[in-house]
Motif scaffolding. Structure first.
Motif, PDB file in Angstrom:
ATOM      1  N   SER A 258     -19.954  21.047   2.869  1.00  0.00           N
ATOM      2  CA  SER A 258     -21.235  21.659   3.159  1.00  0.00           C
ATOM      3  C   SER A 258     -22.009  21.852   1.867  1.00  0.00           C
ATOM      4  O   SER A 258     -21.455  22.333   0.875  1.00  0.00           O
ATOM      5  CB  SER A 258     -20.958  23.014   3.814  1.00  0.00           C
ATOM      6  OG  SER A 258     -22.114  23.783   3.811  1.00  0.00           O
ATOM      7  N   GLU A 332     -31.847  25.340  13.374  1.00  0.00           N
ATOM      8  CA  GLU A 332     -30.626  24.541  13.252  1.00  0.00           C
ATOM      9  C   GLU A 332     -30.805  23.201  13.960  1.00  0.00           C
ATOM     10  O   GLU A 332     -31.637  23.086  14.860  1.00  0.00           O
ATOM     11  CB  GLU A 332     -29.455  25.240  13.962  1.00  0.00           C
ATOM     12  CG  GLU A 332     -29.235  26.672  13.580  1.00  0.00           C
ATOM     13  CD  GLU A 332     -28.353  27.400  14.577  1.00  0.00           C
ATOM     14  OE1 GLU A 332     -27.374  27.992  14.153  1.00  0.00           O
ATOM     15  OE2 GLU A 332     -28.649  27.376  15.785  1.00  0.00           O
ATOM     16  N   THR A 352     -30.392  16.012   0.386  1.00  0.00           N
ATOM     17  CA  THR A 352     -29.924  17.406   0.244  1.00  0.00           C
ATOM     18  C   THR A 352     -29.547  17.769  -1.190  1.00  0.00           C
ATOM     19  O   THR A 352     -29.215  18.924  -1.464  1.00  0.00           O
ATOM     20  CB  THR A 352     -28.672  17.659   1.112  1.00  0.00           C
ATOM     21  OG1 THR A 352     -27.583  16.913   0.558  1.00  0.00           O
ATOM     22  CG2 THR A 352     -28.882  17.277   2.556  1.00  0.00           C
ATOM     23  N   CYS A 358     -34.626  20.292  -0.916  1.00  0.00           N
ATOM     24  CA  CYS A 358     -34.086  20.773   0.368  1.00  0.00           C
ATOM     25  C   CYS A 358     -33.990  22.298   0.355  1.00  0.00           C
ATOM     26  O   CYS A 358     -33.350  22.864  -0.527  1.00  0.00           O
ATOM     27  CB  CYS A 358     -32.698  20.156   0.585  1.00  0.00           C
ATOM     28  SG  CYS A 358     -31.817  20.853   1.989  1.00  0.00           S
ATOM     29  N   LEU A 360     -32.673  24.037   2.892  1.00  0.00           N
ATOM     30  CA  LEU A 360     -31.731  24.488   3.931  1.00  0.00           C
ATOM     31  C   LEU A 360     -30.555  25.235   3.313  1.00  0.00           C
ATOM     32  O   LEU A 360     -30.098  24.916   2.220  1.00  0.00           O
ATOM     33  CB  LEU A 360     -31.237  23.292   4.746  1.00  0.00           C
ATOM     34  CG  LEU A 360     -32.352  22.494   5.425  1.00  0.00           C
ATOM     35  CD1 LEU A 360     -31.791  21.287   6.165  1.00  0.00           C
ATOM     36  CD2 LEU A 360     -33.145  23.397   6.376  1.00  0.00           C
ATOM     37  N   ASN A 362     -27.535  25.484   4.599  1.00  0.00           N
ATOM     38  CA  ASN A 362     -26.252  24.859   4.845  1.00  0.00           C
ATOM     39  C   ASN A 362     -26.475  23.505   5.529  1.00  0.00           C
ATOM     40  O   ASN A 362     -27.153  23.443   6.553  1.00  0.00           O
ATOM     41  CB  ASN A 362     -25.460  25.782   5.782  1.00  0.00           C
ATOM     42  CG  ASN A 362     -24.080  25.267   6.117  1.00  0.00           C
ATOM     43  OD1 ASN A 362     -23.197  25.257   5.270  1.00  0.00           O
ATOM     44  ND2 ASN A 362     -23.884  24.844   7.349  1.00  0.00           N
ATOM     45  N   VAL A 363     -25.949  22.456   4.923  1.00  0.00           N
ATOM     46  CA  VAL A 363     -25.948  21.161   5.607  1.00  0.00           C
ATOM     47  C   VAL A 363     -24.517  20.652   5.531  1.00  0.00           C
ATOM     48  O   VAL A 363     -24.006  20.378   4.443  1.00  0.00           O
ATOM     49  CB  VAL A 363     -26.903  20.137   4.953  1.00  0.00           C
ATOM     50  CG1 VAL A 363     -26.958  18.868   5.809  1.00  0.00           C
ATOM     51  CG2 VAL A 363     -28.299  20.708   4.772  1.00  0.00           C
ATOM     52  N   GLU A 364     -23.861  20.575   6.694  1.00  0.00           N
ATOM     53  CA  GLU A 364     -22.439  20.232   6.643  1.00  0.00           C
ATOM     54  C   GLU A 364     -22.140  18.937   7.361  1.00  0.00           C
ATOM     55  O   GLU A 364     -22.902  18.495   8.229  1.00  0.00           O
ATOM     56  CB  GLU A 364     -21.593  21.358   7.223  1.00  0.00           C
ATOM     57  CG  GLU A 364     -21.663  21.518   8.727  1.00  0.00           C
ATOM     58  CD  GLU A 364     -20.683  22.569   9.235  1.00  0.00           C
ATOM     59  OE1 GLU A 364     -20.413  23.555   8.535  1.00  0.00           O
ATOM     60  OE2 GLU A 364     -20.184  22.389  10.359  1.00  0.00           O
ATOM     61  N   THR A 391     -22.612  16.257  11.901  1.00  0.00           N
ATOM     62  CA  THR A 391     -23.362  16.998  10.885  1.00  0.00           C
ATOM     63  C   THR A 391     -24.151  18.120  11.540  1.00  0.00           C
ATOM     64  O   THR A 391     -24.539  18.013  12.715  1.00  0.00           O
ATOM     65  CB  THR A 391     -24.272  16.062  10.063  1.00  0.00           C
ATOM     66  OG1 THR A 391     -24.933  16.821   9.051  1.00  0.00           O
ATOM     67  CG2 THR A 391     -25.332  15.378  10.914  1.00  0.00           C
ATOM     68  N   ALA A 393     -27.189  21.169  10.378  1.00  0.00           N
ATOM     69  CA  ALA A 393     -28.057  21.679   9.306  1.00  0.00           C
ATOM     70  C   ALA A 393     -28.659  23.008   9.736  1.00  0.00           C
ATOM     71  O   ALA A 393     -29.081  23.159  10.883  1.00  0.00           O
ATOM     72  CB  ALA A 393     -29.173  20.665   9.042  1.00  0.00           C
ATOM     73  N   ILE A 409     -35.561  20.013   8.378  1.00  0.00           N
ATOM     74  CA  ILE A 409     -34.534  19.544   9.327  1.00  0.00           C
ATOM     75  C   ILE A 409     -35.012  18.243   9.970  1.00  0.00           C
ATOM     76  O   ILE A 409     -34.237  17.296  10.155  1.00  0.00           O
ATOM     77  CB  ILE A 409     -34.205  20.637  10.367  1.00  0.00           C
ATOM     78  CG1 ILE A 409     -33.282  21.678   9.727  1.00  0.00           C
ATOM     79  CG2 ILE A 409     -33.546  20.038  11.613  1.00  0.00           C
ATOM     80  CD1 ILE A 409     -32.907  22.832  10.605  1.00  0.00           C
ATOM     81  N   TYR A 412     -34.408  15.574   7.463  1.00  0.00           N
ATOM     82  CA  TYR A 412     -32.973  15.258   7.387  1.00  0.00           C
ATOM     83  C   TYR A 412     -32.568  14.391   8.589  1.00  0.00           C
ATOM     84  O   TYR A 412     -31.883  13.376   8.436  1.00  0.00           O
ATOM     85  CB  TYR A 412     -32.167  16.560   7.347  1.00  0.00           C
ATOM     86  CG  TYR A 412     -30.668  16.334   7.320  1.00  0.00           C
ATOM     87  CD1 TYR A 412     -30.044  15.771   6.207  1.00  0.00           C
ATOM     88  CD2 TYR A 412     -29.872  16.665   8.412  1.00  0.00           C
ATOM     89  CE1 TYR A 412     -28.674  15.546   6.178  1.00  0.00           C
ATOM     90  CE2 TYR A 412     -28.501  16.457   8.398  1.00  0.00           C
ATOM     91  CZ  TYR A 412     -27.911  15.892   7.282  1.00  0.00           C
ATOM     92  OH  TYR A 412     -26.554  15.662   7.253  1.00  0.00           O
TER      93      TYR A 412
END
Ligand code: FAD
Length: 475
Positions: A258, A332, A352, A358, A360, A362-364, A391, A393, A409, A412
């Motif tokens: 993340s 999200e 990211t 970016c 955000l 959290n981007v996992e 994924t 975000a 988002i 992304y």
């Protein structure tokens, strides 16, 4: 507001007003209208930017209460929403709905001989872990023990430690008690009602209110795992190491990563406060020496600013992800990825990384595979088998920050589109994901969706349970 022709939805009503008065007599738990003290608390969600404002709330104290609430909604033609911990409420308002809150349904019983646990619909994984941890047993819990057992399991239930070896949580359900749209209380097993059993597990919330559930637990007293946090500026070499490592991992090892832009708060350990970091998560069902050997290329790729990989009791599974536990305003989005190739990595870093702008939090990306790809002995509608990566975000902050995060988002999602895979897990959808029937059909795949829609016509022909990622009854 009209339900079947009778005016019952005005915000000035009291529980004794025509329309909802019979509910008070029929249920033991609280019945709350918008002006009542306690209504706001009962409608709370984890996402503070998505307040629920249903016409009436029933705080169910028993299965009988749930059945009475569903029959009441059926008489008035109202949609029914269900909330336990409120992490994934799909509609921003639900103004014409009857909301059933399940958090008072607090039964937990562990049968350590049979290795099963039975819980009520208000129980969280943290509560289950407190019981199973004492006897060295482990449920297929997700990354965040504070989420509700039932919502998690009906949406598949992806574990950051046990999934690749044992499959989804839904794959190990033995029994459910469910109130269907006709108000009937049904006991459902694979043997007694294979179609409804199949649809409930994966069709999350579309087929009734599950009031109790029983599932298997497994002898896993300890594991090796935790996190490695690196400076965001080091993300490329570390992600290259992660990408090389992941396809070769055995089913006893699970990993994800993340990219995080963390707030400057005392609740975080010092190196993470206000920091831009890459968080590698690792869970291994084996001893520390073996786990450390697996983590070696990650530790060698750059110097971690924090390293929490260690042998732990199973009850510490939340330490793998350290997900946030406090409610906050969120935007999200989640989707599945068909690969995480060198080109995917390049695009991910571009979108990211340090030079991306970016915003955000959290981007996992989670790596799946192993038993998650296999059909279970008791089949269910979980739709993500064969999906190698997912994924998710998340943005958070003030309304202005949420707007910026929302726009990002979109960027992304568009940027990762070349690698997007069709079949995703419903638990990893946000309230804004899969808004149309076509989107939900794509998520499940045409064949699975057609079977779900046919069963929806049998069990919920009026689509009472539509405040979710909705499966429409077949025509
Ligand atoms: C920080 C975080 C980490 C997460 N990690 C994981 C993970 O690792 N793996 C994973 O699989 N998921 C994960 N999730 C997703 C999570 O499992 C789901 O959002 C789950 O539904 C949350 O439980 P809840 O009690 O908050 O559900 P709620 O928000 O209260 O309910 C969500 C929906 O579930 C359905 N539902 C809930 N209870 C019932 C019921 N009794 N009967 C019928 N339908 C019901 C309804 O459709 C409802 O709208 C995570 C979520 C968060 C917030």
């Amino acid at each position: 507001m009209l339900y079947n022709g009778s005016n019952v939805g005005s915000s000035t009503e009291t529980p004794t007003a025509p329309g909802h008065a019979p509910l008070r007599a029929a249920v033991e738990g609280p019945v709350l209208l918008p002006d009542d003290i306690g209504y706001g608390q009962e409608c709370r969600t984890f996402n503070l930017s998505r307040a629920l404002t249903p016409a009436v709330v029933v705080g169910a104290a028993s299965t009988r209460d749930v059945a009475a609430a569903v029959r009441h909604a059926d008489r008035l033609g109202m949609p029914v929403a269900v909330r336990n911990q409120g992490h994934q409420m799909v509609l921003p308002t639900a103004e014409d709905a009857l909301l059933i809150t399940t958090n008072r349904l607090q039964e937990i019983s562990l049968d350590s001989g049979r290795r099963t646990v039975r819980v009520g619909a208000g129980v969280t994984w943290a509560q289950v872990l407190a019981h199973t941890g004492r006897v060295g047993l482990a449920p297929i819990v997700g990354s965040a023990p504070h989420v509700g057992v039932v919502g998690y399991t009906l949406g598949g239930g992806l574990s950051p430690l046990l999934g690749r070896r044992l499959g989804y949580a839904a794959d190990h359900v033995r029994w459910m008690e469910v109130v269907t749209a006709d108000g009937a209380v049904r006991e459902v097993t694979y043997e007694s009602a294979p179609d409804l059993f199949w649809a409930l597990l994966g069709g999350k919330g579309n087929f009734g209110v599950v009031t109790r559930i029983e599932f298997d637990v497994f002898p896993v007293p300890r594991f090796y795992g935790g996190g490695l946090w690196f400076r965001g500026e080091d993300m490329r070499p570390v992600l290259e190491a992660w990408r090389a490592l992941t396809p070769a991992l055995g089913e006893d090892t699970t990993t994800s990563f993340s990219v995080q832009r963390l707030p400057d708060v005392a609740a975080l350990p010092e190196p993470l406060r206000g920091a831009f970091v890459l968080h590698i998560r690792l869970g291994h069902l084996g001893d520390g020496a073996e786990g450390a050997r697996i983590a070696e290329p990650l530790r060698a790729a750059a110097t971690p600013v924090l390293d929490t990989l260690a042998e732990r009791p199973f009850a510490e599974i939340g330490e793998i992800h350290r997900d946030p536990v406090r409610a906050m305003p969120l935007v999200e989005a989640g989707f599945a990825l068909r690969e995480f190739s060198a080109a995917t990595l390049d695009r991910f870093v571009e979108l990211t990384g340090p030079d991306s702008g970016c915003p955000l939090k959290n981007v996992e990306v989670r790596a799946l595979g192993g038993a998650l790809d296999r059909e279970p002995a008791r089949p269910n509608a979980v739709s993500s088998r064969g999906t190698p990566y997912m994924t998710f975000a998340v943005g958070s902050g003030s309304p202005v920050q949420l707007r910026a995060a929302s726009a990002f988002i979109g960027r992304y999602t568009r940027g990762m589109a070349p690698w997007r895979a069709p079949h995703h897990l419903v638990n990893f959808l946000s309230a804004d994901d899969a808004p149309s029937e076509a989107d939900v059909r794509d998520l499940y795949g045409a064949e699975r969706y057609a079977r779900l829609a046919a069963l929806k016509r049998v069990y919920d022909p009026a689509n009472m349970f539509r405040l979710n990622h909705n499966i429409r009854p077949a025509a």
